[in-house]
Design a protein around this motif. Structure first.
Motif, PDB file in Angstrom:
ATOM      1  N   ASP A 132       0.830  -1.211   0.000  1.00  8.54           N
ATOM      2  CA  ASP A 132       0.000   0.000   0.000  1.00  8.54           C
ATOM      3  C   ASP A 132       0.865   1.262   0.000  1.00  8.54           C
ATOM      4  OD1 ASP A 132      -2.287  -1.435  -0.093  1.00  8.54           O
ATOM      5  OD2 ASP A 132      -2.960  -1.005   1.946  1.00  8.54           O
ATOM      6  N   LEU A 175       2.375   1.878  -3.399  1.00  3.56           N
ATOM      7  CA  LEU A 175       1.380   2.387  -4.349  1.00  3.56           C
ATOM      8  C   LEU A 175       0.882   3.784  -3.984  1.00  3.56           C
ATOM      9  CD1 LEU A 175      -0.740  -0.831  -4.836  1.00  3.56           C
ATOM     10  CD2 LEU A 175       0.671   0.294  -6.552  1.00  3.56           C
ATOM     11  N   LEU A 198      -1.055   4.414  -1.553  1.00  3.96           N
ATOM     12  CA  LEU A 198      -2.395   4.334  -0.955  1.00  3.96           C
ATOM     13  C   LEU A 198      -2.354   4.700   0.520  1.00  3.96           C
ATOM     14  CD1 LEU A 198      -3.774   1.073  -2.605  1.00  3.96           C
ATOM     15  CD2 LEU A 198      -4.611   3.384  -2.959  1.00  3.96           C
ATOM     16  N   SER A 199      -1.202   4.510   1.140  1.00  8.23           N
ATOM     17  CA  SER A 199      -1.070   4.949   2.520  1.00  8.23           C
ATOM     18  C   SER A 199       0.311   5.582   2.683  1.00  8.23           C
ATOM     19  CB  SER A 199      -1.270   3.786   3.497  1.00  8.23           C
ATOM     20  OG  SER A 199      -0.217   2.866   3.399  1.00  8.23           O
ATOM     21  N   ARG A 257     -11.019   2.685  -4.563  1.00  6.30           N
ATOM     22  CA  ARG A 257      -9.638   2.376  -4.202  1.00  6.30           C
ATOM     23  C   ARG A 257      -8.832   1.982  -5.446  1.00  6.30           C
ATOM     24  NH1 ARG A 257      -6.494   0.468   0.298  1.00  6.30           N
ATOM     25  NH2 ARG A 257      -5.216  -1.303  -0.314  1.00  6.30           N
ATOM     26  N   ARG A 305      -7.697   4.825  -7.355  1.00  6.44           N
ATOM     27  CA  ARG A 305      -6.595   5.572  -6.760  1.00  6.44           C
ATOM     28  C   ARG A 305      -5.234   5.053  -7.218  1.00  6.44           C
ATOM     29  NH1 ARG A 305      -8.032   5.631  -0.631  1.00  6.44           N
ATOM     30  NH2 ARG A 305      -5.953   6.478  -0.379  1.00  6.44           N
ATOM     31  N   ILE A 306      -5.191   3.879  -7.837  1.00  6.96           N
ATOM     32  CA  ILE A 306      -3.916   3.456  -8.429  1.00  6.96           C
ATOM     33  C   ILE A 306      -3.934   3.678  -9.943  1.00  6.96           C
ATOM     34  CG2 ILE A 306      -3.120   1.957  -6.574  1.00  6.96           C
ATOM     35  CD1 ILE A 306      -4.222  -0.414  -8.124  1.00  6.96           C
ATOM     36  N   ALA A 349      -8.414  10.586   1.969  1.00  7.43           N
ATOM     37  CA  ALA A 349      -7.210  10.858   2.759  1.00  7.43           C
ATOM     38  C   ALA A 349      -6.351   9.611   2.825  1.00  7.43           C
ATOM     39  CB  ALA A 349      -7.605  11.312   4.167  1.00  7.43           C
ATOM     40  N   ARG A 350      -5.057   9.796   2.694  1.00 11.65           N
ATOM     41  CA  ARG A 350      -4.151   8.658   2.828  1.00 11.65           C
ATOM     42  C   ARG A 350      -3.731   8.573   4.287  1.00 11.65           C
ATOM     43  NH1 ARG A 350       0.681   8.730  -0.458  1.00 11.65           N
ATOM     44  NH2 ARG A 350       0.882  10.882   0.141  1.00 11.65           N
ATOM     45  N   VAL A 351      -3.914   7.409   4.865  1.00 10.45           N
ATOM     46  CA  VAL A 351      -3.557   7.262   6.279  1.00 10.45           C
ATOM     47  C   VAL A 351      -2.322   6.392   6.427  1.00 10.45           C
ATOM     48  CG1 VAL A 351      -5.804   7.686   7.268  1.00 10.45           C
ATOM     49  CG2 VAL A 351      -5.235   5.409   6.431  1.00 10.45           C
TER      50      VAL A 351
END
Lengths: 318, 265
Positions: A60, A63, A65-66, B104, B107-108, B263-265
């Motif tokens: 993640d 990528l 994503l986080s 999701r 998002r890639i 938001a990316r966490v």
């Protein structure tokens, strides 16, 4: 597998993935613990480890994503989000990520439109073996077909780096075989491929390099053969009250030595030589030699039991 | 490296303009949403059905209202109803997309979150236009509504632009509630708003306290505004204030939830 793009020939280009002191915490739980890793262009690498080892958390972050709690991720020397926007990296995720009310062909077309330049839809569908189900609604596709669809979508930007997160989870034997044969054909194109798996046999069969991950840390990193060698040793147990631990550990082929009171356990790759030494040069007696097996090694290294290791044990242990 | 894919090893690739927004994507979204028969029936067939019931009533349909007749008034109401159903349903599809992991997946890809919202808005607007045109065309063939031709265009355009308010509402609810049943909630809430806005029953028939309450509901201002070209008379700035206030509430709500979601966490 991809000898044409051996790391040595690409010294000038940045690594496909570079993880520097990478850490990811969720509250008090550390999913990834200060990992350092460098994957060169053209490598096919397996992240091998049990569920919850931190494989998905790491992917993640690669990528974008986080975001890392600490440390840094570089993808071809770039920020992950930048690499994604340029179509340099794409991924096949574990589950979900598909709309049931689009057909296979529409899903591929939709995704392709989002990139600046994408391979033709027909080409990626053919490479993923989807041509015959192109007009089927995604909701009516089998799990294997859906996974090959995710693969086709990942191929659209012609990425230099392809990440696969547990790609064959929940597939039947035939589905896994056809999925991996599609991936394998693709790897020959010189693409960097990183896949997460907890199937030992998949890592062994498809990766040039295996990175073993346990509890957020890298516990082993080497070629598939090296990792197998880790697993193929044997244990010599003997009663030997005055054992010199250091001397035993210095014997050729000895990995490590455990002393429990009068008995010693010697983990080694050449059990014959160790036994011969013990019987001819020391007072050790009551020798027992046991094969360690891939399964035990996997348990030792990753702290879990692998479904596939049982199948391989018969082939490896004498 | 003799593969059909020429994997270039230099990283000098660009990224798409407009954050990945393309009209071809809107077209695929439309095809997808029109494939859902329930959506089409609710957003296109229902308003037409309501018009045929109420708009052709022999007792009052031909009565004069402003520049036209009651049938035209009801036609405008039903087109508005269809338009807000369409646009809010269009926005609410984000809920299913979050549930399925599609957002999701997006998002890639290079698609930027703002461009994704623009795709949703554009799709909603086209669906809204379909609903408006459907009601107007069917109504035209009944020869019952009467008003100057320019007002057909003026009221239709006002409804269309105004229905953006409910695209924002749909996005807000879609991001707020991750549920497959969000469509039902939208349908129910719009029914309430429609009563509050006076779409189904004239507000003059409500008791005074109810009428005051109704004037604060989200459809009140918009409903008055879309009928204004036909009814005319004195213009009440409170209608516009109502519209702007709810537009701010829905937009801020949608942005708030959207930020939280991406938001990316």
């Amino acid at each position: 597998m991809s000898s044409a793009t051996s790391p040595g020939s690409l010294k000038t280009s940045p690594p496909a993935i570079e993880l520097i002191e990478l850490r990811k915490s969720f509250g008090t739980v550390q999913a990834v613990r200060d990992i350092n890793l460098r994957i060169e262009s053209g490598e096919v690498v397996a992240f091998l480890g049990p569920n919850g080892a931190g494989k998905t958390s790491t992917i993640d972050m690669v990528l974008g994503l986080s975001v890392p709690t600490r440390g840094e991720v570089r993808v071809f020397g770039r920020d992950p989000l930048d690499a994604v926007r340029r179509g340099l990296v794409s991924a096949v995720m574990q589950t979900g990520g598909l709309l049931k009310d689009l057909t296979v062909a529409e899903t591929v077309a939709y995704t392709g439109l989002l990139f600046e330049s994408a391979r033709p839809a027909n080409e990626v569908m053919e490479r993923a073996g989807l041509t015959s189900v192109a007009d089927r609604l995604v909701g009516k596709c089998s799990g294997g077909e859906q996974q090959r669809l995710r693969f086709a979508m990942a191929l659209l930007p012609d990425p230099q780096l392809l990440l696969l997160d547990e790609p064959t989870q929940g597939m039947d034997v035939e589905g896994r075989r056809s999925f991996w044969s599609a991936i394998r054909r693709d790897a020959d194109a010189g693409r960097t491929i990183v896949f997460a798996t907890h199937y030992l046999e998949e890592a062994d069969a498809y990766a040039d390099r295996v990175v073993l991950i346990r509890e957020g840390e890298i516990v082993a990193d080497g070629t598939a053969a090296e990792v197998k060698a880790l697993a193929s040793g044997r244990t010599v147990r003997a009663t030997y009250p005055d054992a010199n631990e250091a001397a035993l550990a210095a014997l050729p082929g000895v990995d490590h030595v455990d002393v429990h009171g009068p008995s010693v356990m010697i983990h080694c790759s050449d059990s014959d030589a160790v036994a011969r030494h013990l019987l001819t040069h020391t007072t050790a007696r009551d020798l027992e030699i046991t094969a360690r097996g891939l399964e035990d090694a996997f348990v030792a290294l990753t702290g879990t039991r692998s479904r596939s290791a049982n199948d391989e044990r018969e082939a490896i242990t004498p | 490296m003799s593969a059909p894919f020429a994997t270039s090893l230099n990283g000098d690739r660009g990224f798409p303009r407009w954050g990945g927004f393309k009209f071809a994507v809107v077209r695929l979204e439309l095809r997808r949403q029109l494939r859902n028969r329930r959506t089409v029936i609710f957003t296109v067939a229902f308003p037409i059905f309501f018009f045929l019931i109420f708009g052709l009533n022999k007792v009052y349909a031909s009565e004069r209202v402003g520049q036209g007749n009651v049938s035209a008034f009801i036609m405008i109401s039903m087109a508005l109803y269809g338009a807000i159903l369409s646009t809010s349903n269009g926005g609410a599809t984000v809920s299913v997309e979050r549930l399925s992991g599609w957002s999701r997946q997006l998002r890639i890809t290079p698609l930027q979150p703002g461009a994704y919202i623009a795709v949703k808005m554009a799709t909603s607007l086209v669906l809204g236009l379909v609903a408006i045109v459907a009601v107007y065309v069917v109504a035209m063939f009944t020869h019952k509504p009467s008003m100057p031709f320019a007002l057909w265009i003026a009221t239709g355009a006002t409804i269309w632009i105004g229905s953006l308010l409910f695209a924002a509402y749909g996005l807000f609810i879609g991001y707020l509630l991750p549920s497959e049943n969000v469509g039902q909630l939208i349908g129910f809430s719009l029914m309430l708003f429609s009563f509050g806005g006076g779409l189904f029953i004239p507000l003059s028939q409500f008791s005074h306290p109810l009428r005051v309450m109704a004037s604060y509901t989200p459809l009140y201002g918009l409903n008055q505004l879309v009928h204004y070209p036909l009814v005319q008379g004195s213009f009440n700035w409170g209608w516009l204030a109502n519209l702007v206030a709810w537009l701010i509430i829905f937009t801020v709500g949608a942005i708030w939830r959207f930020r939280k979601d991406t938001a990316r966490v």
